[in-house]
Design a protein around this motif. Sequence first.
Motif, PDB file in Angstrom:
ATOM      1  N   ILE A  80     -15.329   3.764  11.253  1.00  0.00           N
ATOM      2  CA  ILE A  80     -14.398   4.809  12.026  1.00  0.00           C
ATOM      3  C   ILE A  80     -14.009   4.305  13.226  1.00  0.00           C
ATOM      4  O   ILE A  80     -14.832   4.120  14.105  1.00  0.00           O
ATOM      5  N   SER A  81     -12.561   4.231  13.320  1.00  0.00           N
ATOM      6  CA  SER A  81     -11.996   4.087  14.680  1.00  0.00           C
ATOM      7  C   SER A  81     -10.859   4.572  14.813  1.00  0.00           C
ATOM      8  O   SER A  81      -9.667   4.328  13.978  1.00  0.00           O
ATOM      9  N   ASN A  82     -10.604   5.318  15.906  1.00  0.00           N
ATOM     10  CA  ASN A  82      -9.394   6.157  16.202  1.00  0.00           C
ATOM     11  C   ASN A  82      -8.725   6.720  15.005  1.00  0.00           C
ATOM     12  O   ASN A  82      -9.176   7.565  14.411  1.00  0.00           O
ATOM     13  N   LEU A  87     -14.049   1.933   4.300  1.00  0.00           N
ATOM     14  CA  LEU A  87     -15.310   1.851   3.305  1.00  0.00           C
ATOM     15  C   LEU A  87     -15.520   0.830   2.529  1.00  0.00           C
ATOM     16  O   LEU A  87     -14.428   0.116   2.080  1.00  0.00           O
ATOM     17  N   THR A  88     -16.619   0.063   2.731  1.00  0.00           N
ATOM     18  CA  THR A  88     -16.953  -1.156   2.000  1.00  0.00           C
ATOM     19  C   THR A  88     -18.060  -1.071   0.879  1.00  0.00           C
ATOM     20  O   THR A  88     -19.044  -0.246   1.570  1.00  0.00           O
ATOM     21  N   PHE A 107      -4.089   6.685   9.352  1.00  0.00           N
ATOM     22  CA  PHE A 107      -3.220   7.994   9.302  1.00  0.00           C
ATOM     23  C   PHE A 107      -2.358   7.836  10.743  1.00  0.00           C
ATOM     24  O   PHE A 107      -2.576   7.169  11.666  1.00  0.00           O
ATOM     25  N   THR A 108      -1.115   8.451  10.575  1.00  0.00           N
ATOM     26  CA  THR A 108       0.027   8.456  11.570  1.00  0.00           C
ATOM     27  C   THR A 108       0.353   9.999  11.345  1.00  0.00           C
ATOM     28  O   THR A 108      -0.099  10.871  10.686  1.00  0.00           O
ATOM     29  N   ASN A 109       1.353  10.256  12.360  1.00  0.00           N
ATOM     30  CA  ASN A 109       1.571  11.655  12.209  1.00  0.00           C
ATOM     31  C   ASN A 109       2.150  12.361  11.020  1.00  0.00           C
ATOM     32  O   ASN A 109       1.970  13.528  10.685  1.00  0.00           O
TER      33      ASN A 109
END
Length: 200
Positions: A80-82, A87-88, A107-109
Amino acid sequence: MPGHGHQDIGSFELHGNDERIFVDPGRGHYGEIGEAALYRSAAVHNTLIIDGADPYPPNKPYYCDEFRRTYGEPFPKVEISNNTLKLTHFGYKRLKGIKEVIRTWTFTNNSMDIMDTVNGRGNHKLDRVLVTPLRTECNGNNVLLYGDNSIYRLVSDSYPTITIMPIWKSYGCSFMGTAIIFSLEENLPWTGKMRLESLQ
């Protein structure tokens, strides 16, 4: 996979604007055949399927530890980052030519991108399934999803098949939803993307 588990590695639920957009369809009853078995399989979960197989073999009590290690390891990895989750997993390594599956959500707005990568070799059938309770409408390789509060557009690199199916709230209680399936045959390695964006 545990004996009572569902084949949902790489699956997810998405809620937005007080609406359920993609959901786990639940299960209407127990059983090893027909609809009961279908609703435990990857075919109705929001995931990627290779050659029509479930990601992992079911875990039976009579399987030896060596079998479990062979088909259950290495364990899935999550990063997980920002605004990204990656998933691997290695559940399909039992199929000839398959090494690993990587699914990344970004994800964005007002949008979500799902990037799927299958590493390996050879030609394989790939199905990406998404289950929604929202009303759907196809327009080429776009799918419009109509909620009470928003309209969404789902875009992929292949044309969708739409199937009406029950979504189970509890045993004996269901309502009709839709399975959106993007299918293609590709030589590996392969990477494909789906994008969901809010139009209002």
